[in-house]
Design a protein around this motif. Structure first.
Motif, PDB file in Angstrom:
ATOM      1  N   GLN A 162      43.397  43.548  41.028  1.00 11.04           N
ATOM      2  CA  GLN A 162      42.690  43.808  39.779  1.00 11.04           C
ATOM      3  C   GLN A 162      41.945  42.552  39.339  1.00 11.04           C
ATOM      4  OE1 GLN A 162      45.015  45.649  36.695  1.00 11.04           O
ATOM      5  NE2 GLN A 162      46.187  46.866  38.168  1.00 11.04           N
ATOM      6  N   THR A 163      41.029  42.729  38.415  1.00 10.48           N
ATOM      7  CA  THR A 163      40.288  41.599  37.863  1.00 10.48           C
ATOM      8  C   THR A 163      40.328  41.667  36.343  1.00 10.48           C
ATOM      9  OG1 THR A 163      38.205  42.838  37.918  1.00 10.48           O
ATOM     10  CG2 THR A 163      38.700  41.425  39.831  1.00 10.48           C
ATOM     11  N   PRO A 219      45.904  33.050  40.387  1.00 12.72           N
ATOM     12  CA  PRO A 219      44.727  33.744  40.923  1.00 12.72           C
ATOM     13  C   PRO A 219      43.449  33.646  40.083  1.00 12.72           C
ATOM     14  CG  PRO A 219      46.188  35.317  39.906  1.00 12.72           C
ATOM     15  CD  PRO A 219      46.882  33.977  39.833  1.00 12.72           C
ATOM     16  N   CYS A 220      42.862  32.476  40.044  1.00  7.97           N
ATOM     17  CA  CYS A 220      41.609  32.296  39.300  1.00  7.97           C
ATOM     18  C   CYS A 220      40.472  33.101  39.927  1.00  7.97           C
ATOM     19  CB  CYS A 220      41.255  30.819  39.184  1.00  7.97           C
ATOM     20  SG  CYS A 220      41.206  29.920  40.730  1.00  7.97           S
ATOM     21  N   HIS A 221      40.614  33.482  41.185  1.00  7.26           N
ATOM     22  CA  HIS A 221      39.572  34.284  41.835  1.00  7.26           C
ATOM     23  C   HIS A 221      39.492  35.695  41.245  1.00  7.26           C
ATOM     24  CE1 HIS A 221      43.279  35.145  44.101  1.00  7.26           C
ATOM     25  NE2 HIS A 221      42.741  36.338  44.347  1.00  7.26           N
ATOM     26  N   ARG A 222      40.494  36.108  40.483  1.00  4.09           N
ATOM     27  CA  ARG A 222      40.501  37.451  39.886  1.00  4.09           C
ATOM     28  C   ARG A 222      39.776  37.502  38.547  1.00  4.09           C
ATOM     29  NH1 ARG A 222      46.831  38.411  41.256  1.00  4.09           N
ATOM     30  NH2 ARG A 222      46.573  38.498  43.529  1.00  4.09           N
ATOM     31  N   GLY A 280      35.595  27.701  42.582  1.00  6.84           N
ATOM     32  CA  GLY A 280      35.586  26.399  43.251  1.00  6.84           C
ATOM     33  C   GLY A 280      35.458  26.504  44.766  1.00  6.84           C
ATOM     34  N   GLY A 281      35.978  27.567  45.342  1.00 10.30           N
ATOM     35  CA  GLY A 281      35.889  27.749  46.786  1.00 10.30           C
ATOM     36  C   GLY A 281      34.588  28.406  47.217  1.00 10.30           C
ATOM     37  N   GLY A 282      33.731  28.711  46.243  1.00 10.17           N
ATOM     38  CA  GLY A 282      32.457  29.371  46.532  1.00 10.17           C
ATOM     39  C   GLY A 282      32.558  30.875  46.347  1.00 10.17           C
ATOM     40  N   LEU A 283      31.455  31.467  45.952  1.00 11.98           N
ATOM     41  CA  LEU A 283      31.447  32.910  45.695  1.00 11.98           C
ATOM     42  C   LEU A 283      31.736  33.757  46.935  1.00 11.98           C
ATOM     43  CD1 LEU A 283      28.620  33.291  43.028  1.00 11.98           C
ATOM     44  CD2 LEU A 283      31.097  33.138  42.707  1.00 11.98           C
ATOM     45  N   PRO A 284      31.295  33.350  48.146  1.00 17.13           N
ATOM     46  CA  PRO A 284      31.666  34.163  49.313  1.00 17.13           C
ATOM     47  C   PRO A 284      33.185  34.254  49.515  1.00 17.13           C
ATOM     48  CG  PRO A 284      29.803  32.753  49.849  1.00 17.13           C
ATOM     49  CD  PRO A 284      30.305  32.319  48.498  1.00 17.13           C
ATOM     50  N   LEU A 285      33.905  33.152  49.263  1.00 15.03           N
ATOM     51  CA  LEU A 285      35.362  33.195  49.395  1.00 15.03           C
ATOM     52  C   LEU A 285      35.974  34.054  48.294  1.00 15.03           C
ATOM     53  CD1 LEU A 285      38.016  32.436  50.690  1.00 15.03           C
ATOM     54  CD2 LEU A 285      37.942  30.262  49.421  1.00 15.03           C
ATOM     55  N   LYS A 286      35.475  33.939  47.075  1.00  8.80           N
ATOM     56  CA  LYS A 286      35.969  34.767  45.973  1.00  8.80           C
ATOM     57  C   LYS A 286      35.806  36.242  46.321  1.00  8.80           C
ATOM     58  CE  LYS A 286      35.550  35.253  40.957  1.00  8.80           C
ATOM     59  NZ  LYS A 286      35.170  34.514  39.758  1.00  8.80           N
ATOM     60  N   LYS A 287      34.623  36.625  46.802  1.00  9.92           N
ATOM     61  CA  LYS A 287      34.364  38.008  47.194  1.00  9.92           C
ATOM     62  C   LYS A 287      35.314  38.436  48.313  1.00  9.92           C
ATOM     63  CE  LYS A 287      30.709  41.162  48.760  1.00  9.92           C
ATOM     64  NZ  LYS A 287      31.629  42.254  48.709  1.00  9.92           N
ATOM     65  N   ARG A 288      35.518  37.569  49.276  1.00 11.43           N
ATOM     66  CA  ARG A 288      36.405  37.879  50.398  1.00 11.43           C
ATOM     67  C   ARG A 288      37.833  38.146  49.919  1.00 11.43           C
ATOM     68  NH1 ARG A 288      37.249  34.038  55.721  1.00 11.43           N
ATOM     69  NH2 ARG A 288      38.901  35.271  56.665  1.00 11.43           N
ATOM     70  N   LEU A 322      38.837  39.031  46.837  1.00 13.89           N
ATOM     71  CA  LEU A 322      38.870  40.262  46.035  1.00 13.89           C
ATOM     72  C   LEU A 322      38.743  41.497  46.916  1.00 13.89           C
ATOM     73  CD1 LEU A 322      36.725  39.162  42.961  1.00 13.89           C
ATOM     74  CD2 LEU A 322      39.217  39.464  43.064  1.00 13.89           C
ATOM     75  N   ASP A 323      37.869  41.449  47.909  1.00 12.06           N
ATOM     76  CA  ASP A 323      37.714  42.579  48.833  1.00 12.06           C
ATOM     77  C   ASP A 323      39.000  42.820  49.618  1.00 12.06           C
ATOM     78  OD1 ASP A 323      35.102  42.934  47.986  1.00 12.06           O
ATOM     79  OD2 ASP A 323      34.195  42.083  49.801  1.00 12.06           O
ATOM     80  N   MET A 324      39.649  41.742  50.064  1.00 16.77           N
ATOM     81  CA  MET A 324      40.898  41.871  50.811  1.00 16.77           C
ATOM     82  C   MET A 324      41.956  42.549  49.942  1.00 16.77           C
ATOM     83  SD  MET A 324      43.763  39.108  51.897  1.00 16.77           S
ATOM     84  CE  MET A 324      43.955  38.811  50.167  1.00 16.77           C
ATOM     85  N   GLU A 325      42.092  42.068  48.698  1.00 19.01           N
ATOM     86  CA  GLU A 325      43.092  42.648  47.804  1.00 19.01           C
ATOM     87  C   GLU A 325      42.789  44.125  47.537  1.00 19.01           C
ATOM     88  OE1 GLU A 325      43.715  40.388  44.232  1.00 19.01           O
ATOM     89  OE2 GLU A 325      44.189  38.550  45.333  1.00 19.01           O
TER      90      GLU A 325
END
Length: 167
Positions: free
Chosen positions: A95-96, A129-132, A144-152, A154-157
């Motif tokens: 979730q986000t 989980p700051c990526h959420r 901080g890890g870049g938007l592609p990693l954030k998307k990855r 979130l998509d995985m979850e």
């Protein structure tokens, strides 16, 4: 910070980059990808038992096998930052929440920008989980890890949740 013992850290290769896990007196105090700005923590290069456990749980998380971390955490920050990070820990896997949602959750609905800054300074990436946290309009912003990693992440979850691998 002289407690008679230095912090320790160890690095581990992973599919998203080299993870650095820092421990202080039996608590995880930092997790980051080496080469990020938070990588400046001074610590001895030793693999402690708690660091090894954290690495195992991070590998399980990254492979979609772990929804919740079970680790002793001690992030270092201001009272406000700690409140934000505790609110992040309450975001369920897959979730986000928006920055505004977090501000409301900590009882300070006008602190949206301050929540963003606290999120940016989260020392224990992935586990806290700051990526959420996303923009109010659902957009992926600031990571901080870049938007592609954030998307990855979130998509995985989302994939794990949608495929019913864990209920």
């Amino acid at each position: 910070m002289d407690r008679g013992r230095e912090m320790t850290y160890f690095t581990y290769p992973s599919e998203i980059g080299e993870l650095r896990i820092v421990e202080d007196e039996g608590y995880i105090v930092a997790v980051d990808l080496t080469g990020t700005e938070s990588s400046e923590i001074q610590a001895m290069y030793i693999e402690s038992a708690i660091v090894a456990t954290a690495a195992e749980q991070l590998y399980e998380y990254l492979s979609g096998e772990r929804l919740v971390f079970d680790l002793p955490l001690r992030p270092k920050g201001t009272e406000f930052q700690l409140a934000v990070w505790n609110a992040l820990l309450a975001i369920p896997y897959g979730q986000t929440r928006s920055y505004r949602d977090i501000a409301v959750a900590i009882g300070n609905p006008k602190a949206v920008r301050a929540v963003g800054m606290a999120n940016h300074h989260n020392p224990i990436s992935f586990i806290i989980p700051c990526h959420r946290v996303i923009g109010a309009n659902g957009s992926l912003v600031g990571y901080g890890g870049g938007l592609p990693l954030k998307k990855r992440l979130l998509d995985m979850e989302q994939s794990v949740v949608e495929n019913g691998l864990f209920k």
